[in-house]
Design an enzyme around this catalytic site. Structure first.
Site, short mmCIF file in Angstrom:
data_model
loop_
_atom_site.label_atom_id
_atom_site.label_comp_id
_atom_site.label_asym_id
_atom_site.label_seq_id
_atom_site.Cartn_x
_atom_site.Cartn_y
_atom_site.Cartn_z
N GLU A 51 -26.80 143.94 23.99
CA GLU A 51 -27.17 144.47 25.30
C GLU A 51 -27.79 143.35 26.11
O GLU A 51 -28.50 142.50 25.57
CB GLU A 51 -28.18 145.62 25.17
N CYS A 246 -29.04 151.13 27.28
CA CYS A 246 -29.31 151.79 28.55
C CYS A 246 -28.60 151.12 29.73
O CYS A 246 -28.42 151.73 30.78
CB CYS A 246 -30.81 151.79 28.83
N ASN A 377 -24.37 156.45 26.34
CA ASN A 377 -25.26 155.76 25.41
C ASN A 377 -26.22 156.76 24.78
O ASN A 377 -25.81 157.54 23.94
CB ASN A 377 -26.00 154.63 26.14
N GLU A 378 -27.47 156.77 25.24
CA GLU A 378 -28.44 157.70 24.64
C GLU A 378 -28.53 158.94 25.50
O GLU A 378 -29.52 159.18 26.16
CB GLU A 378 -29.81 157.02 24.56
O1 AHR Z 1 -32.27 148.58 22.46
C1 AHR Z 1 -33.07 148.83 23.58
C2 AHR Z 1 -32.84 150.21 24.16
O2 AHR Z 1 -33.20 151.19 23.24
C3 AHR Z 1 -31.41 150.53 24.46
O3 AHR Z 1 -31.01 150.07 25.69
C4 AHR Z 1 -31.40 152.03 24.43
O4 AHR Z 1 -30.16 152.55 24.05
C5 AHR Z 1 -32.52 152.38 23.50
O5 AHR Z 1 -33.38 153.29 24.06
#
Ligand code: AHR
Length: 660
Positions: A51, A246, A377-378
């Site tokens: 990321e 994120c 993603n989340e």
């Molecule tokens: O890894 C950091 C963050 O943690 C990522 O962007 C997210 O997916 C999670 O909350």
């Protein structure tokens, strides 16, 4: 110093004392049965999560040294400083041609009169520029000089302002054109700067002012930092997930990751703010943007280079639920769905397709052979399931072979997880992506998490995890030995359950020591150096000893997952005909194990034993002491298929023996 997590281990030890009462003082007998290898371990088992957080892309793996090269940051001259000296005059006007150059509207119109004195423009880099002696540096600028030729003097400066290399470039012509110049650096400097001196009198329109080292990964022009990619290649990862995290979602939908804006010519890739720019008040990063020089083509290429399956995650019409939580109405999802379908065409389509042709034009006519894709993603809640259903139906209708990765939310338990888990299972989805940023104690007590999972349901992707030693103060969440050891113990549980846990990745991956927002992270770097954390070496021990099939390793006929503080898993490598045993001793005392390999016709007497250990749970690796914790390897010999060995206190041991 005492191991802080020993308290919880102590409880486990007490609980299991009855079972192991006569083994405690003596040795734990571990039986490894190679007779009937179990489920296959997928080549994807141990992978990496990339990321653009902590300056992982711009200022990190993307080797561009100039910050804000296109003047598109919110403050257009951030990172730049112009200076007139000794009677020279100069000015910079930021021109915005939104109507004609929508993806890169701004450029600098520079005018000067340096008949006397000097007029200069200096770029500070990303917390300085990492310069290395004798390396060639390639400068480029998109420019036009409608009022006549202009000469620019280019210099690299060290931290004291002295020149450590440079050259000159002449800009001519009234049309936009890329001009280039190269030179070698005469010294190594982690805090270098690029200074441009404007000679005589003139005007210039300039954009995409850029400087790259020539010795990038695979020597690709304007490519990636080779030293950082090497860390990834050394892991021999089964997959690489990108671009996050994120960052896929964006603070709001407008700043979501849109892969189509990250491919094609770099000068046409539209820069946006990085969501980690403003995320944490305690770690502000006002100069954090995404130039997308590392875009989706480069991610696919990186995956191919390091032998990892590409795993792109796409936005599913939802912005980050920790931020704006915006969603796209269900009847307006089409552009998002089209992005997903077009991405598959970009990765896999023939060169006669629109997106396959772009891939070919960018230098890769052969397909990237992408096999899986993450939807969101989340994400969590009903709004996710509603959108996921549409994505799954649309993607599977056209590309039934593409495996879909879906979110179980940000936590491994609790209300959000408990809602999503059954929903995803009812949808018969391919993979559920579980995340756990948890204490070392959590990792120790959850090593059996997957032992009781449904074997017929979706497969599990442990998509983001890390042991967090302190939950309150981020700077104290170190990549220390305590966290790494707990992760190793937990990973034996992932490996034991590799029939359903088919992918796992530590997160996040990279962090700049002066530019991070989130800790802990797997690999840390500054502008010229980098180091792997103890957590990195744990990952490496598992990923480079992956094996091909699970085999049982038991003590008193049970899997070993915390009894006496010991955790174990074992695999067979059917290609090399080796048995590979991983044993983690989380106790503060050494422990003797008596390993017996049964079930194979012949077990070689010779083998190897790798150990990762450290004296204190607080121990860390640093730029100054990068190998404080790293594995050591020694030869071992078995007697009659048996190996009695002492596991050092707080250690991870990997044993390999030939078993034919
Ligand atoms: O890894 C950091 C963050 O943690 C990522 O962007 C997210 O997916 C999670 O909350």
């Amino acid at each position: 110093m005492k191991f802080s997590f020993i308290k919880s281990i102590g409880l486990l030890t007490a609980m299991s004392a009855a079972v192991f009462s006569h083994a405690i003082a003596q040795s734990t007998v571990l039986t490894v049965n190679a007779e009937k290898p179990g489920a296959a371990i997928q080549p994807t088992m141990w992978g990496i999560f990339f990321e653009d957080i902590n300056f992982a892309a711009d200022g990190g793996i993307y080797a561009e040294l100039v910050k804000n090269r296109s003047f598109e940051f919110t403050q257009p001259l951030m990172g730049w400083k112009d200076e007139s000296k000794d009677g020279a005059k100069g000015a910079i006007l930021i021109v915005n041609e939104q109507a004609t150059r929508p993806s890169n509207p701004r450029y600098a119109h520079i005018s000067w009169n340096a008949a006397q004195g000097t007029y200069t423009l200096t770029n500070e880099g990303f917390r300085g520029m990492g310069i290395r002696k004798d390396i060639q540096y390639n400068f480029s600028v998109w420019a036009k000089a409608p009022e006549g030729d202009v000469k620019l003097k280019l210099e690299l400066l060290n931290a004291s302002g002295a020149s450590i290399g440079g050259t000159a470039v002449t800009i001519s012509g009234s049309d936009w054109k890329k001009h280039t110049a190269s030179f070698k650096a005469s010294a190594t400097e982690p805090k270098g700067k690029l200074r441009i001196t404007f000679e005589g009198k003139g005007t210039l329109d300039a954009d995409m002012i850029s400087l790259f080292p020539a010795d990038t990964w695979k020597n690709r022009p304007e490519g990636l930092r080779a030293d950082l990619v090497q860390w990834l290649a050394d892991l021999k990862p089964g997959f690489i997930r990108f671009p996050g995290g994120c960052i896929v979602e964006g603070y709001e939908l407008a700043t979501r990751y849109q892969w189509k804006k990250t491919v094609g010519n770099v000068e046409d890739r539209q820069l946006i703010i990085n969501r980690w720019n403003t995320e944490f008040k305690h770690r502000p990063a006002p100069d954090y943007f995404q130039s997308f020089g590392l875009g989706f083509f480069e991610y696919f290429q990186l995956a191919e280079d390091i032998g990892a399956e590409p795993l792109p995650i796409i936005n599913c019409g939802m912005a980050c639920q920790f931020n704006s939580s915006e969603v796209v109405p269900l009847d307006q999802l089409d552009p998002y769905l089209q992005d997903a379908l077009d991405l598959i065409e970009f990765a896999n389509g023939g060169t006669d397709t629109r997106w396959g042709k772009l891939r070919a034009d960018m230098g890769h006519p052969a397909p990237f052979n992408m096999k899986m894709m993450g939807v969101g993603n989340e994400q969590w809640g009903e709004q996710y399931i509603d959108r996921l259903k549409v994505f799954a139906k649309t993607i599977k209708a056209k590309y039934p072979q593409i495996k879909l990765i879906t979110s179980a939310g940000p936590f491994p338990d609790g209300e959000l997880f408990d809602y999503l888990n059954p929903q995803l299972r009812d949808l018969h989805i391919d993979f559920i992506d579980e995340h756990y940023y948890r204490s070392p104690e959590w990792f120790l007590t959850n090593a059996k998490r997957y032992d009781s999972y449904d074997r017929n349901g979706p497969k599990i992707f442990a998509g983001e995890y890390a042991g967090h030693t302190q939950r309150k103060v981020d700077p104290d969440k170190k990549n220390n030995w305590e966290s790494a050891l707990a992760e190793a113990a937990f990973m034996t549980g992932l490996e034991r359950n590799a029939d359903i846990v088919q992918m796992a990745s530590y997160a996040p991956l990279f962090a700049h020591v002066e530019g991070w927002q989130w800790a802990p992270d797997l690999i840390w770097f500054d502008n010229v150096q980098s180091f792997g954390t103890p957590n990195y070496y744990v990952q490496k021990l598992f990923s480079t000893n992956r094996g091909t099939h699970i085999i049982p390793v038991t003590a008193a006929n049970k899997p070993l997952a915390g009894e006496n503080g010991i955790y174990a898993s074992a695999v067979m490598d059917s290609k090399t005909r080796e048995v590979i045993i991983k044993v983690v001793n989380t106790g503060e005392k050494e422990a003797t194990v008596d390993i017996r390999v049964s079930g194979a016709k012949n077990v070689s007497a010779a083998g190897t034993l790798s150990v990762l250990k450290s004296a204190s749970p607080e121990d860390i690796n640093t730029l100054d002491d990068p190998f404080h914790i790293k594995p050591t390897e020694q030869a071992i010999s078995l007697k009659s298929r048996k190996l009695k060995t002492v596991l050092p206190a707080a250690s991870v041991t990997v044993i390999r023996v030939k078993a034919l």
